[in-house]
Write an enzyme that holds these catalytic residues in place. Structure first.
Site, PDB file in Angstrom:
ATOM      1  N   ASN A  42      42.783  37.985  35.797  1.00  0.00           N
ATOM      2  CA  ASN A  42      44.023  38.548  35.279  1.00  0.00           C
ATOM      3  C   ASN A  42      44.294  39.823  36.065  1.00  0.00           C
ATOM      4  O   ASN A  42      43.667  40.843  35.830  1.00  0.00           O
ATOM      5  CB  ASN A  42      43.853  38.850  33.779  1.00  0.00           C
ATOM      6  CG  ASN A  42      45.050  39.582  33.198  1.00  0.00           C
ATOM      7  OD1 ASN A  42      46.098  39.682  33.836  1.00  0.00           O
ATOM      8  ND2 ASN A  42      44.896  40.094  31.995  1.00  0.00           N
ATOM      9  N   TRP A  43      45.228  39.702  37.013  1.00  0.00           N
ATOM     10  CA  TRP A  43      45.472  40.852  37.899  1.00  0.00           C
ATOM     11  C   TRP A  43      46.308  41.929  37.208  1.00  0.00           C
ATOM     12  O   TRP A  43      46.474  43.009  37.745  1.00  0.00           O
ATOM     13  CB  TRP A  43      46.169  40.383  39.178  1.00  0.00           C
ATOM     14  CG  TRP A  43      45.331  39.479  40.035  1.00  0.00           C
ATOM     15  CD1 TRP A  43      44.046  39.081  39.806  1.00  0.00           C
ATOM     16  CD2 TRP A  43      45.723  38.863  41.275  1.00  0.00           C
ATOM     17  NE1 TRP A  43      43.611  38.253  40.817  1.00  0.00           N
ATOM     18  CE2 TRP A  43      44.619  38.097  41.728  1.00  0.00           C
ATOM     19  CE3 TRP A  43      46.889  38.866  42.042  1.00  0.00           C
ATOM     20  CZ2 TRP A  43      44.657  37.369  42.916  1.00  0.00           C
ATOM     21  CZ3 TRP A  43      46.932  38.130  43.226  1.00  0.00           C
ATOM     22  CH2 TRP A  43      45.824  37.393  43.652  1.00  0.00           C
ATOM     23  N   LYS A  44      46.869  41.610  36.057  1.00  0.00           N
ATOM     24  CA  LYS A  44      47.732  42.563  35.335  1.00  0.00           C
ATOM     25  C   LYS A  44      48.831  43.055  36.285  1.00  0.00           C
ATOM     26  O   LYS A  44      49.312  42.280  37.091  1.00  0.00           O
ATOM     27  CB  LYS A  44      46.888  43.703  34.745  1.00  0.00           C
ATOM     28  CG  LYS A  44      45.710  43.150  33.925  1.00  0.00           C
ATOM     29  CD  LYS A  44      44.984  44.163  33.113  1.00  0.00           C
ATOM     30  CE  LYS A  44      43.844  43.458  32.365  1.00  0.00           C
ATOM     31  NZ  LYS A  44      43.124  44.338  31.446  1.00  0.00           N
ATOM     32  N   GLY A  55      38.844  46.810  29.804  1.00  0.00           N
ATOM     33  CA  GLY A  55      39.131  47.949  30.678  1.00  0.00           C
ATOM     34  C   GLY A  55      38.338  49.196  30.330  1.00  0.00           C
ATOM     35  O   GLY A  55      38.644  50.287  30.808  1.00  0.00           O
ATOM     36  N   SER A 107      35.627  43.676  30.374  1.00  0.00           N
ATOM     37  CA  SER A 107      34.681  44.358  31.267  1.00  0.00           C
ATOM     38  C   SER A 107      33.618  43.430  31.846  1.00  0.00           C
ATOM     39  O   SER A 107      32.453  43.823  31.987  1.00  0.00           O
ATOM     40  CB  SER A 107      34.030  45.557  30.563  1.00  0.00           C
ATOM     41  OG  SER A 107      35.017  46.522  30.231  1.00  0.00           O
TER      42      SER A 107
HETATM   43  P1  PGA Z   1      38.837  43.856  32.084  1.00  0.00           P
HETATM   44  O1  PGA Z   1      40.114  43.097  31.519  1.00  0.00           O
HETATM   45  O2  PGA Z   1      37.965  42.819  32.729  1.00  0.00           O
HETATM   46  O3  PGA Z   1      39.388  44.848  33.082  1.00  0.00           O
HETATM   47  O4  PGA Z   1      38.167  44.516  30.928  1.00  0.00           O
HETATM   48  C1  PGA Z   1      39.994  41.835  30.917  1.00  0.00           C
HETATM   49  C2  PGA Z   1      41.330  41.361  30.445  1.00  0.00           C
HETATM   50  O5  PGA Z   1      42.143  42.202  30.037  1.00  0.00           O
HETATM   51  O6  PGA Z   1      41.626  40.155  30.463  1.00  0.00           O
END
Ligand code: PGA
Length: 261
Positions: free
Chosen positions: A9-11, A176, A216
């Site tokens: 998920n690159w957001k 995150g 994470s």
């Molecule tokens: P993260 O995000 O791996 O940076 O914690 C995971 C997600 O939001 O799908």
């Protein structure tokens, strides 16, 4: 054996060129054997990058997903994304109900349900995100929250097992933050979700449904998380933007699957 799905998920990260380059590098490293073909790999770039990333990945095993789609086919919904048109562009997956959508953009279990139905109707394979906040966990409400999110989010939606809906268990406190759920915490929540799906649908369908862990996930913790019996891959945020991290997570999933044989 259940399918294993690792999704990035690159957001709202990478510019379109960087996204296309990252996709090309992942595709290049997916041809290396080592059981990698046993892992379904998906990247979910920002909607603005879908054309470039789909084009870059044509002919590769790596699939492409959107991060969100709207509940209507089309219409007066400024700024929203049509599932039909995501499919038209060649993407075949979409994330639905990510906690950042719930937190910042007013997503509710009911809107998740609408978006999910539309995604399926448009031929997209959905990754439906569920998970509790820290306050909910500390108040002992983890299972209650997950159950509500699944009951309402999947209302009137058929579960088809293999190749169908993917559930991502993403505890909000782990997203995150650098603080991942322990393998025991992940396994406990995943087994609760599988059991719930078994009660709501059928144990065989629950058994065949992919339940990813997210929050994470890194190259460092994936080797401990991936072998959990009810963890079927990962939804990866930050680490999916780093080629070596993302590939190491895919390798950890492939190794866990090979060891479970
Ligand atoms: P993260 O995000 O791996 O940076 O914690 C995971 C997600 O939001 O799908």
């Amino acid at each position: 054996m259940r399918e294993i799905v690792i999704a990035g998920n690159w957001k709202m990260n990478t510019n379109p060129w960087e996204g296309a380059m990252l996709a090309r590098e992942i595709a290049g490293l997916m041809t290396g054997g080592n059981g990698l073909s046993q892992v379904t790999v998906v990247v979910c770039p920002p909607a603005t990058h879908l054309v470039m990333v789909v084009t870059t990945l044509s002919g590769s095993s790596v699939m492409v997903g959107a991060q969100n789609v709207h509940w209507d086919e089309k219409g007066a919904f400024t700024g929203e994304i049509s599932a039909d048109w995501v499919h038209f562009l060649g993407a075949r997956w979409t994330i639905i109900g990510h906690s950042e959508r719930r937190r910042w953009f007013g997503e509710t279990d009911a809107t998740v349900n609408g978006r999910l139905k539309r995604a399926i109707a448009s031929g997209l394979r959905p990754i439906v995100c569920v998970g509790e906040t820290l306050e909910e966990r500390e108040a002992g409400k983890t299972f209650e929250v997950i159950e509500r999110q699944i009951r309402v989010g999947l209302k009137e939606v058929a579960l088809t097992g293999r190749g169908g809906i993917v559930i991502a268990y993403e505890p909000v406190w782990a997203i995150g933050t650098g603080r991942n759920a322990t393998p025991a915490q992940a396994q406990e929540a995943h087994s609760f979700i599988r059991d719930l799906l078994g009660r709501l649908y059928h144990p065989d369908l629950a058994e065949a449904t992919v339940i990813q862990y997210g929050g994470s996930v890194t190259a460092e913790n994936a080797p401990a998380l991936m072998p959990c019996p009810d963890v079927d891959g990962a939804l990866v945020g930050g680490a999916s933007l780093k080629l070596d991290q993302f590939m190491a997570i895919i390798h950890a999933a492939a190794a866990a699957k090979a060891a479970a044989r």
